[in-house]
Design an enzyme around this catalytic site. Sequence first.
Site, mmCIF file in Angstrom:
data_model
loop_
_atom_site.group_PDB
_atom_site.id
_atom_site.type_symbol
_atom_site.label_atom_id
_atom_site.label_comp_id
_atom_site.label_asym_id
_atom_site.label_seq_id
_atom_site.Cartn_x
_atom_site.Cartn_y
_atom_site.Cartn_z
ATOM 1 C CB THR A 6 -0.927 0.029 1.234
ATOM 2 O OG1 THR A 6 -1.850 1.113 1.118
ATOM 3 C CG2 THR A 6 -0.128 0.210 2.517
ATOM 4 C CE LYS A 11 -6.633 0.300 2.766
ATOM 5 N NZ LYS A 11 -6.642 -0.640 1.609
ATOM 6 C CG ASP A 67 -9.960 -4.769 -1.594
ATOM 7 O OD1 ASP A 67 -9.843 -3.543 -1.427
ATOM 8 O OD2 ASP A 67 -10.722 -5.254 -2.457
ATOM 9 C CG PHE A 154 -8.658 6.106 6.899
ATOM 10 C CD1 PHE A 154 -8.808 5.290 5.791
ATOM 11 C CD2 PHE A 154 -8.073 5.570 8.036
ATOM 12 C CE1 PHE A 154 -8.387 3.970 5.809
ATOM 13 C CE2 PHE A 154 -7.654 4.238 8.068
ATOM 14 C CZ PHE A 154 -7.812 3.441 6.949
ATOM 15 C CE1 TYR A 156 -18.676 4.766 2.124
ATOM 16 C CE2 TYR A 156 -16.435 3.911 1.884
ATOM 17 C CZ TYR A 156 -17.647 4.295 1.321
ATOM 18 O OH TYR A 156 -17.839 4.198 -0.043
ATOM 19 C CG HIS A 182 -12.743 -3.462 9.175
ATOM 20 N ND1 HIS A 182 -13.199 -2.419 9.965
ATOM 21 C CD2 HIS A 182 -12.167 -2.870 8.088
ATOM 22 C CE1 HIS A 182 -12.923 -1.268 9.371
ATOM 23 N NE2 HIS A 182 -12.295 -1.518 8.239
ATOM 24 N NE ARG A 183 -6.858 -1.667 6.815
ATOM 25 C CZ ARG A 183 -7.835 -0.778 6.651
ATOM 26 N NH1 ARG A 183 -8.180 0.022 7.639
ATOM 27 N NH2 ARG A 183 -8.444 -0.684 5.492
#
Length: 200
Positions: A6, A11, A67, A154, A156, A182-183
Site C-alpha cells: 500500500t 492504512k 482489501d 479515515f 467511512y 475489521h483491519r
Amino acid sequence: MIVFATNNAHKLQEVRQILGERFDIVSLSDIGCHEDIPETADTLEGNALQKARYVKEHYGLDCFADDTGLEVEALGGAPGVHTARYAELYGEQQQQSHDSKANMALLLHNLEKKDNRHARFRTVIALIYKGEEHLFEGIVEGDILHEAAGEEGFGYDPVFRPEGYDCSFAQMSAETKNAISHRGRATQKLVRFLSETRSQ
C-alpha cells in the site's frame, strides 16, 4: 522486513500501530514501487491476492496486501468491493477516485428512505510468505449513522458505528478502534501466524 502493498498513509500507520515493533513493515514507496497496481477482481480476496502477487512477481519480496469492503444490508451488500470508489463509479457527478466525503454522501443519500441501517466492514489480508499464500479475514458488525460524526480515522469511519458502541469509528481513539476494527482483527490473525511461523 515485510512489504505492506500500500501507499495509503492512513492504512500504513494503522497497521504499524497494531503490529508495534515486532515486525519491520515497509510500504510500496519504500521499495520504489510507484505503479498503480491493478485491483480488477470481483472479490476482496481476489483484489488482495492480486496486489500481493504483483509485488512478489515484480520485486521478489515477501509481502501482504489488504482489501476492505463496507457491506450494507439494505443495499444488497454494496458498496462492497467498490467501497473506495463508490461515488466515482455510481455517483451522478464525476468524482475523483477515493473521495471519502463523496463516498459517504452517496451512501447516506442511498439510505435516506431505508429503515435497515445494518452494515459490516470486512477486511481480507493476503500474505505471500516463504513461497506460500495465506488469507486472513476480519469482520466487524455495526450500522450506518444518519450523519457523519467524529474527526478521527479515515474513509467511512464517521458514518459507521460498531456493534456495542454508541459512537462512530471516527469518534474513537486509534487504540480503541484498532482493538475492535475489521483491519485490526485481520491483522491480529496475520501477527499470530507470523509469530508462530518465526518460532518454529
